[in-house]
Design a protein around this motif. Sequence first.
Motif, mmCIF file in Angstrom:
data_model
loop_
_atom_site.group_PDB
_atom_site.id
_atom_site.type_symbol
_atom_site.label_atom_id
_atom_site.label_comp_id
_atom_site.label_asym_id
_atom_site.label_seq_id
_atom_site.Cartn_x
_atom_site.Cartn_y
_atom_site.Cartn_z
ATOM 1 N N VAL A 140 0.861 -1.054 0.035
ATOM 2 C CA VAL A 140 -0.081 0.006 0.037
ATOM 3 C C VAL A 140 0.976 1.299 -0.184
ATOM 4 C CG1 VAL A 140 -1.848 -1.297 1.118
ATOM 5 C CG2 VAL A 140 -0.203 -0.263 2.517
ATOM 6 N N ASP A 141 0.351 2.234 -0.542
ATOM 7 C CA ASP A 141 1.123 3.501 -0.481
ATOM 8 C C ASP A 141 1.512 3.881 0.885
ATOM 9 O OD1 ASP A 141 0.667 3.487 -3.215
ATOM 10 O OD2 ASP A 141 -1.052 5.034 -3.093
ATOM 11 N N GLN A 142 2.949 4.428 1.160
ATOM 12 C CA GLN A 142 3.311 4.807 2.312
ATOM 13 C C GLN A 142 3.997 6.045 2.258
ATOM 14 O OE1 GLN A 142 5.445 2.372 5.061
ATOM 15 N NE2 GLN A 142 4.446 0.417 4.045
ATOM 16 N N ARG A 143 4.067 7.017 3.461
ATOM 17 C CA ARG A 143 4.691 8.366 3.522
ATOM 18 C C ARG A 143 5.432 7.991 4.616
ATOM 19 N NH1 ARG A 143 0.855 13.261 3.208
ATOM 20 N NH2 ARG A 143 2.657 14.290 2.488
ATOM 21 N N VAL A 144 6.895 8.238 4.779
ATOM 22 C CA VAL A 144 7.655 8.058 5.958
ATOM 23 C C VAL A 144 8.534 9.152 6.021
ATOM 24 C CG1 VAL A 144 7.409 5.443 5.676
ATOM 25 C CG2 VAL A 144 9.395 6.537 4.738
ATOM 26 N N ILE A 145 9.038 9.435 7.192
ATOM 27 C CA ILE A 145 9.942 10.393 7.759
ATOM 28 C C ILE A 145 11.125 10.145 7.071
ATOM 29 C CG2 ILE A 145 10.751 12.152 9.301
ATOM 30 C CD1 ILE A 145 8.087 11.782 11.031
ATOM 31 N N LYS A 146 12.017 11.144 6.612
ATOM 32 C CA LYS A 146 13.357 10.873 6.123
ATOM 33 C C LYS A 146 14.161 10.248 7.361
ATOM 34 C CE LYS A 146 17.325 13.329 4.351
ATOM 35 N NZ LYS A 146 17.662 14.576 3.776
ATOM 36 N N GLY A 147 14.932 9.145 6.967
ATOM 37 C CA GLY A 147 15.732 8.888 7.876
ATOM 38 C C GLY A 147 15.055 7.463 8.846
ATOM 39 N N GLU A 171 10.447 15.029 4.501
ATOM 40 C CA GLU A 171 11.622 15.788 5.403
ATOM 41 C C GLU A 171 11.228 17.303 5.612
ATOM 42 O OE1 GLU A 171 15.020 16.957 2.391
ATOM 43 O OE2 GLU A 171 13.938 15.331 1.230
ATOM 44 N N LEU A 172 12.299 17.804 6.220
ATOM 45 C CA LEU A 172 11.672 19.279 6.614
ATOM 46 C C LEU A 172 11.919 19.814 5.487
ATOM 47 C CD1 LEU A 172 14.266 19.779 9.685
ATOM 48 C CD2 LEU A 172 11.807 19.379 9.989
ATOM 49 N N SER A 210 7.380 39.571 1.655
ATOM 50 C CA SER A 210 7.198 38.423 0.657
ATOM 51 C C SER A 210 8.591 37.501 0.428
ATOM 52 C CB SER A 210 7.085 39.216 -0.766
ATOM 53 O OG SER A 210 8.192 39.927 -1.232
ATOM 54 N N TRP A 211 8.384 36.346 0.056
ATOM 55 C CA TRP A 211 9.323 35.396 0.112
ATOM 56 C C TRP A 211 9.040 34.475 -1.218
ATOM 57 C CZ3 TRP A 211 6.298 35.753 4.264
ATOM 58 C CH2 TRP A 211 5.422 34.845 4.506
ATOM 59 N N VAL A 212 9.970 33.647 -1.521
ATOM 60 C CA VAL A 212 9.718 32.614 -2.529
ATOM 61 C C VAL A 212 9.493 31.376 -1.969
ATOM 62 C CG1 VAL A 212 10.904 31.270 -4.351
ATOM 63 C CG2 VAL A 212 11.428 33.575 -4.135
ATOM 64 N N ARG A 213 8.191 30.722 -2.289
ATOM 65 C CA ARG A 213 7.806 29.392 -1.746
ATOM 66 C C ARG A 213 8.917 28.305 -1.601
ATOM 67 N NH1 ARG A 213 2.924 26.949 -0.687
ATOM 68 N NH2 ARG A 213 2.942 24.638 -0.937
ATOM 69 N N PRO A 214 9.238 27.894 -0.778
ATOM 70 C CA PRO A 214 10.327 26.889 -0.585
ATOM 71 C C PRO A 214 9.846 25.591 -0.971
ATOM 72 C CG PRO A 214 9.622 27.179 1.595
ATOM 73 C CD PRO A 214 8.814 27.946 0.763
ATOM 74 N N PHE A 215 10.881 24.679 -1.163
ATOM 75 C CA PHE A 215 10.545 23.356 -1.341
ATOM 76 C C PHE A 215 9.986 22.688 0.043
ATOM 77 C CE2 PHE A 215 12.344 18.677 -0.423
ATOM 78 C CZ PHE A 215 11.314 18.083 -1.416
ATOM 79 N N PRO A 263 2.567 18.795 2.369
ATOM 80 C CA PRO A 263 2.021 20.070 2.166
ATOM 81 C C PRO A 263 2.476 20.960 3.230
ATOM 82 C CG PRO A 263 0.534 18.449 1.640
ATOM 83 C CD PRO A 263 1.633 17.816 2.304
ATOM 84 N N LEU A 264 2.529 22.210 3.023
ATOM 85 C CA LEU A 264 3.102 23.209 3.901
ATOM 86 C C LEU A 264 1.709 23.580 4.501
ATOM 87 C CD1 LEU A 264 5.633 25.212 1.960
ATOM 88 C CD2 LEU A 264 6.179 24.003 3.719
ATOM 89 N N LEU A 265 1.693 23.633 5.941
ATOM 90 C CA LEU A 265 0.590 23.980 6.837
ATOM 91 C C LEU A 265 0.676 25.432 7.073
ATOM 92 C CD1 LEU A 265 0.701 21.163 9.118
ATOM 93 C CD2 LEU A 265 -0.568 21.129 7.155
ATOM 94 N N HIS A 266 1.675 26.201 7.448
ATOM 95 C CA HIS A 266 1.473 27.502 7.780
ATOM 96 C C HIS A 266 3.049 27.956 8.037
ATOM 97 C CE1 HIS A 266 1.531 25.499 11.662
ATOM 98 N NE2 HIS A 266 2.658 26.207 11.903
ATOM 99 N N TYR A 267 3.113 29.276 7.869
ATOM 100 C CA TYR A 267 4.482 29.938 8.072
ATOM 101 C C TYR A 267 4.667 30.855 9.538
ATOM 102 C CZ TYR A 267 4.999 29.463 2.856
ATOM 103 O OH TYR A 267 5.603 28.875 1.537
ATOM 104 N N ILE A 268 5.819 30.684 10.183
ATOM 105 C CA ILE A 268 5.457 31.452 11.218
ATOM 106 C C ILE A 268 6.357 32.956 11.000
ATOM 107 C CG2 ILE A 268 6.539 31.523 13.666
ATOM 108 C CD1 ILE A 268 6.097 28.321 13.733
ATOM 109 N N LEU A 269 5.975 33.848 11.413
ATOM 110 C CA LEU A 269 6.766 35.151 11.345
ATOM 111 C C LEU A 269 7.070 35.617 12.488
ATOM 112 C CD1 LEU A 269 4.129 37.053 8.757
ATOM 113 C CD2 LEU A 269 6.329 35.502 8.217
#
Length: 254
Positions: free
Chosen positions: A127-134, A210-211, A233-238, A243-249
């Motif tokens: 089945v499809d899986q998503r695991v954390i790097k490492g 990954e992060l 403003s900033w360029v959207r990162p990898f 999915p990115l949930l939110h940004y902290i300013l």
Amino acid sequence: MFQCFARNAAGETQTHTQLVVTSVTSSFSLLPSDLTVTVGNSAVFTCETTGAPKPAVSWRRGSQLLASGTVQIPRFTLLESGGLLVEPIRMEDSGDYTCTAAGADTHINATATLTVWIRTFISVPPVDQRVIKGTTATLDCNATHDPRVNISFQWQRGAVPLQPSGGRVSILSGSLTISQTWSGDIGDYTCTVTSQAGNQSRSARLEVIELPHSPRSLSVSLNDSDSRSVLLSWVRPFDGNSPLLHYILELSEN
């Protein structure tokens, strides 16, 4: 028609007679042989005979009449050659099949055995899986098969076969384990089970999370219409494959 000629210096004479063969003992010119077939496939028993008049062929399994010149039940077909077609094969079709050739004065029999295997299929697919790097990813792949046949498993990433390396990648009882996962492990993985009783493949996708990378090209300017606000403003990162949930300013005042 037989003709006999007699010749000498004076000439030739001849006579003739006819031989009519009305009865020849029945015999097998091609005997049925044992067959091993997987459920769902077809089986063809051979049974060719000679004799005069032409022997009448019938087929039985045990005491049950399956096919003859006057009898035919579903899935069992008497072929013109004298053979028997069984289609599609079921588990209960296992057993001994007897071809009987009935001539003018003889009845001869020949028997062959049909062995039916359960079809091999993947009962626990990956089945499809998503695991954390490492961390470690395990893709399960188990198959149900006839205990009389041997099976083997092969894994592929895309179109490239995977070989257990004794390091990060291992295959045990059909399951694939990848330790210390990283972005290079992302892809589609296919498990294939192979056996004499059928083959099957199933696929699943592995994603490695990954992060996220830091935002780039951060810029700030005053808002001309409101002295208490700024334009940031900033360029959207990898996003690290998640999915990115939110940004902290944060504001630092010196």
